[in-house]
Design a protein around this motif. Structure first.
Motif, short mmCIF file in Angstrom:
data_model
loop_
_atom_site.label_atom_id
_atom_site.label_comp_id
_atom_site.label_asym_id
_atom_site.label_seq_id
_atom_site.Cartn_x
_atom_site.Cartn_y
_atom_site.Cartn_z
N ARG A 37 0.80 -1.21 0.00
CA ARG A 37 0.00 0.00 0.00
C ARG A 37 0.85 1.27 0.00
O ARG A 37 0.32 2.37 0.10
CB ARG A 37 -0.97 -0.02 1.18
N ASP A 38 2.16 1.13 -0.16
CA ASP A 38 3.01 2.33 -0.18
C ASP A 38 3.23 2.84 -1.60
O ASP A 38 3.99 3.77 -1.81
CB ASP A 38 4.35 2.04 0.49
N ASP A 61 -8.01 -2.11 4.40
CA ASP A 61 -6.76 -2.08 5.18
C ASP A 61 -6.20 -0.66 5.25
O ASP A 61 -5.63 -0.27 6.27
CB ASP A 61 -5.71 -3.02 4.58
N SER A 62 -6.36 0.11 4.19
CA SER A 62 -5.88 1.50 4.21
C SER A 62 -6.61 2.31 5.27
O SER A 62 -6.03 3.17 5.92
CB SER A 62 -6.07 2.16 2.84
N GLU A 65 -5.95 -0.01 8.99
CA GLU A 65 -4.57 -0.19 9.44
C GLU A 65 -3.68 1.04 9.22
O GLU A 65 -2.75 1.26 9.98
CB GLU A 65 -3.93 -1.40 8.75
N ASP A 66 -3.97 1.80 8.15
CA ASP A 66 -3.10 2.92 7.81
C ASP A 66 -3.65 4.27 8.26
O ASP A 66 -2.99 5.29 8.11
CB ASP A 66 -2.85 2.97 6.29
#
Length: 85
Positions: A37-38, A61-62, A65-66
């Motif tokens: 995801r980077d 997830d972004s 988690e992010d």
């Protein structure tokens, strides 16, 4: 993940005839796309291969988690037929 740093992740996937359509169990390449995801990820695959599941997992997830807000995610998808129109 299996994607070298600084490179666009291009992941090609084929449909899994053994997987029921209602169950998303990512393949190793799909797990790489979800975890990477980077950077941008371009996913090209045939019908029924799990592209939508990969995108949904990346987005969720972004957010979870992010720490991104849903309004910070820009995503688009289209079919070849829609692109031709």
């Amino acid at each position: 993940t299996g994607v070298p740093p600084g490179q666009l992740a291009l992941l090609d996937a084929e449909p899994d005839p053994e997987r029921p359509p209602e169950v998303f169990a990512p393949t190793p390449a799909q797990r790489d796309a979800i975890a990477c995801r980077d950077r941008d990820v371009f996913t090209e695959a045939g019908a029924g291969s799990g592209k939508t599941g990969v995108l949904v997992e990346r987005y969720s997830d972004s957010v979870t988690e992010d720490g991104l807000g849903p309004e910070e995610i820009l995503a688009f998808t289209f079919t070849e037929r829609a692109a031709a129109e």
